[in-house]
Design a protein around this motif. Structure first.
Motif, PDB file in Angstrom:
ATOM      1  N   LEU A  87       0.828  -1.205   0.000  1.00 59.82           N
ATOM      2  CA  LEU A  87       0.000   0.000   0.000  1.00 59.82           C
ATOM      3  C   LEU A  87       0.860   1.252   0.000  1.00 59.82           C
ATOM      4  O   LEU A  87       0.578   2.221  -0.710  1.00 59.82           O
ATOM      5  N   SER A  88       1.931   1.234   0.814  1.00 63.31           N
ATOM      6  CA  SER A  88       2.723   2.465   0.865  1.00 63.31           C
ATOM      7  C   SER A  88       3.573   2.615  -0.394  1.00 63.31           C
ATOM      8  O   SER A  88       3.840   3.730  -0.828  1.00 63.31           O
ATOM      9  N   ARG A  89       3.963   1.490  -0.997  1.00 67.51           N
ATOM     10  CA  ARG A  89       4.700   1.599  -2.258  1.00 67.51           C
ATOM     11  C   ARG A  89       3.856   2.310  -3.321  1.00 67.51           C
ATOM     12  O   ARG A  89       4.369   3.018  -4.172  1.00 67.51           O
ATOM     13  N   PHE A  90       2.524   2.119  -3.261  1.00 71.08           N
ATOM     14  CA  PHE A  90       1.676   2.730  -4.272  1.00 71.08           C
ATOM     15  C   PHE A  90       0.821   3.871  -3.701  1.00 71.08           C
ATOM     16  O   PHE A  90      -0.222   4.213  -4.242  1.00 71.08           O
ATOM     17  N   GLY A  91       1.297   4.454  -2.583  1.00 76.55           N
ATOM     18  CA  GLY A  91       0.678   5.680  -2.071  1.00 76.55           C
ATOM     19  C   GLY A  91      -0.724   5.510  -1.528  1.00 76.55           C
ATOM     20  O   GLY A  91      -1.522   6.448  -1.564  1.00 76.55           O
ATOM     21  N   LEU A  92      -1.043   4.319  -1.036  1.00 76.19           N
ATOM     22  CA  LEU A  92      -2.409   4.104  -0.549  1.00 76.19           C
ATOM     23  C   LEU A  92      -2.438   3.782   0.944  1.00 76.19           C
ATOM     24  O   LEU A  92      -3.470   3.373   1.468  1.00 76.19           O
ATOM     25  N   GLU A  93      -1.310   3.990   1.645  1.00 76.82           N
ATOM     26  CA  GLU A  93      -1.250   3.524   3.036  1.00 76.82           C
ATOM     27  C   GLU A  93      -2.281   4.226   3.922  1.00 76.82           C
ATOM     28  O   GLU A  93      -2.759   3.654   4.895  1.00 76.82           O
ATOM     29  N   ALA A  94      -2.665   5.470   3.554  1.00 76.93           N
ATOM     30  CA  ALA A  94      -3.643   6.198   4.377  1.00 76.93           C
ATOM     31  C   ALA A  94      -5.017   5.548   4.319  1.00 76.93           C
ATOM     32  O   ALA A  94      -5.869   5.804   5.164  1.00 76.93           O
ATOM     33  N   LYS A  95      -5.237   4.720   3.311  1.00 75.71           N
ATOM     34  CA  LYS A  95      -6.564   4.129   3.122  1.00 75.71           C
ATOM     35  C   LYS A  95      -6.681   2.731   3.740  1.00 75.71           C
ATOM     36  O   LYS A  95      -7.721   2.089   3.605  1.00 75.71           O
ATOM     37  N   ALA A  96      -5.648   2.269   4.395  1.00 77.34           N
ATOM     38  CA  ALA A  96      -5.614   0.876   4.850  1.00 77.34           C
ATOM     39  C   ALA A  96      -6.828   0.495   5.689  1.00 77.34           C
ATOM     40  O   ALA A  96      -7.361  -0.594   5.558  1.00 77.34           O
ATOM     41  N   ARG A  97      -7.276   1.416   6.550  1.00 80.91           N
ATOM     42  CA  ARG A  97      -8.382   1.080   7.452  1.00 80.91           C
ATOM     43  C   ARG A  97      -9.732   1.526   6.907  1.00 80.91           C
ATOM     44  O   ARG A  97     -10.732   1.444   7.611  1.00 80.91           O
TER      45      ARG A  97
END
Lengths: 247, 282
Positions: free
Chosen positions: A123-133
């Motif tokens: 997720l963080s590699r593709f800039g989506l880590e903020a959306k994990a939850r």
């Protein structure tokens, strides 16, 4: 060795033959893009390869294993293939993180913490880590589709099938998803992609396959194929694409 | 820069406020007239005082209350046991009915016949059949406690309803969800457990709770078998005093028991709408 060989594949629905004698191969790390009008059999071909459809005749060989043999367990085969669909199909009751880790936990028996670490890394590699939850409903279409791709990716599949993954998106969101797919190509994933995005097909395809009425009408180097179409069908298809501003 | 409401918005909001005041006024007036009319019709009836004396006697209400409440404790236990069993059995039947494996064909057939029969049979009839029929068989190892047989009747009837509700939920989950799960390599059972059922149960939580509310009040029917529940206690009181107020007391207690579950159902429905962004001006 081929990563994927499709040999003389036939598939019918009732008395209608939708795939007639399809044969092609994918080398490891190769990206093949399938183009063709709606109803030409692109989606059916994808669904045959991950065994969501039963084929009538022919053979599909994934990394030296005949996955169309009668005694094969489809669940085991599907676990080796990553599939992404036009309509995302994220599980709406699970968060992004749970969506991505589901297969690796349930199918591959990876421990939750390890699976979540792997998912967060993706997720963080593709800039989506903020959306994990977050739950899928609260994401944009482009984010949902990128999550769906990561969900297919986490189990390190031997082959990625991307079936018109941008067809439900607007141009800006399409760009997000295509950027992600281009990065996957750079990472060396073997992919079979069906799309209407001709510009993108030119950019990522090592080989282009033009399907018409369930047959491979033309295949080859994408630039050569588009510059010098041999068949009447491909010429008409490209003309229609130009008309629609997609080429 | 802070947002200054536009004149249009201010005008629209004050119009809305005026409309609210007007509709509240109309509601208050119509309620008042209807209530007055009802009161006049009721109090002018020739038997009004006889009925209020027989059903709404404060003295008898106070005297019968402890006895009825004591009976209600039994209903409460019956409800909880029956609800738990109904949810489990209903879920199993729904799963059986939606299964596709050829191996499970007999189970599927049995589940279909079961739901057809028990959704059609009146609960009272099931109670009589089970409550008097099973002890009548004279099989020694079968339970003969009327209370137990009453609970069994409730479970038999309500599991059929609940199974159908859950089945509807399972079938309402989009087929693409199942396909996506299978494409990830999940087995049929894993797909059912981790993807389909959680979504199905969420979808049908309101109608499911509705069935449980219905089960709660129908737990009073076990009194026909002789179990000493709230309604039976009310009958005992009434037969000793020739006054029916104890029944009204029992009724009020049942309503008080079901209201929390009803409100919870409403709250849950509203929350689901909110979560799906289904709120707006339409």
């Amino acid at each position: 060795m081929n990563q994927l060989s499709v040999r003389n594949l036939r598939k019918s629905f009732g008395d209608e033959l939708v795939l007639r004698d399809i044969s092609f191969e994918l080398q490891p790390h190769q990206v093949t893009v399938v183009i063709g009008a709606s109803g030409s059999g692109k989606s059916t071909l994808m669904r045959c390869i991950n065994l969501l459809e039963e084929i009538d005749d022919g053979q599909i060989i994934l990394a030296n294993e005949d996955i169309t043999a009668p005694d094969i367990n489809p669940d085991v085969v599907r676990a080796k293939i990553g599939s992404v669909f036009q309509s995302f199909n994220l599980f709406s009751h699970l968060t992004v993180l749970q969506n991505i880790t589901l297969a690796s936990r349930k199918v591959h028996g990876v421990k939750r913490e390890i699976a979540e670490d792997q998912a967060m890394e993706l997720l963080s590699r593709f800039g989506l880590e903020a959306k994990a939850r977050s739950y899928p409903d609260l994401l944009s279409g482009g984010q949902q589709q990128r999550v769906a791709i990561l969900r297919a990716l986490i189990t390190k599949p031997q082959l990625l099938l991307l079936d018109e993954v941008t067809s439900a998106l607007d141009p800006i969101l399409i760009a997000e998803v295509l950027t992600l797919i281009a990065e996957l190509k750079a990472e060396g994933h073997t992919m079979l992609i069906s799309t209407h995005e001709m510009g993108f097909a030119l950019k990522v395809a090592d080989e282009l396959i033009f399907l018409q009425h369930g047959e491979i009408a033309e295949r080859g180097n994408p630039h050569e194929l588009l510059a010098d179409p041999q068949s009447e069908g491909l010429r008409a298809f490209l003309a229609a694409m130009r008309e629609a501003g997609r080429l | 820069m802070t947002y200054q409401p536009s004149p249009l918005r201010i005008a629209r909001e004050s119009a809305k406020r005026r409309a609210t005041v007007r509709s509240r006024l109309i509601a208050a007036l119509s309620t008042f007239f209807l209530a007055t009319a009802l009161l006049v019709i009721l109090t002018s009836a020739s038997g009004f005082h006889k009925v209020t004396g027989a059903f709404f006697n404060w003295h008898h209400a106070r005297l019968s209350f402890p006895q009825v409440l004591n009976g209600l404790w039994l209903n409460l236990r019956v409800m909880v046991i029956a609800e738990i069993c109904v949810l489990i059995l209903g879920l199993l039947i729904a799963l059986a009915r939606t299964s596709v494996s050829p191996l499970l064909y007999p189970v599927r057939l049995a589940a279909t016949i079961y739901t057809d029969i028990f959704r059609g049979l009146p609960l009272l009839l099931v109670l009589l059949l089970v409550g008097f029929g099973i002890p009548g068989l004279g099989i020694s190892w079968l339970p003969s406690s009327t209370l137990l047989l009453g609970i069994v009747s409730l479970i038999l009837t309500y599991s059929a309803y609940v199974a159908e509700v859950i089945r509807a939920g399972i079938e309402a989950v989009h087929p693409a969800q199942r396909m996506a799960a299978r494409a990830l390599g999940l087995t049929t059972a894993q797909t059912q457990r981790t993807v389909i059922l959680p979504q199905a149960l969420r979808k049908v939580a309101p109608p499911l709770l509705n069935d449980l509310v219905s089960l709660q009040k129908d737990s009073g029917l076990i009194s026909v078998l002789g179990a000493i529940d709230a309604i039976r206690q009310a009958r005992i009181y009434s037969s000793m005093t020739f006054n029916f107020t104890s029944y009204v007391v029992a009724g009020a207690l049942f309503v008080a028991l079901t209201i929390p579950l009803t409100r919870f159902t409403d709250w849950l429905t509203r929350r689901q709408d909110l979560a799906r962004n289904l709120r707006g001006q339409w």
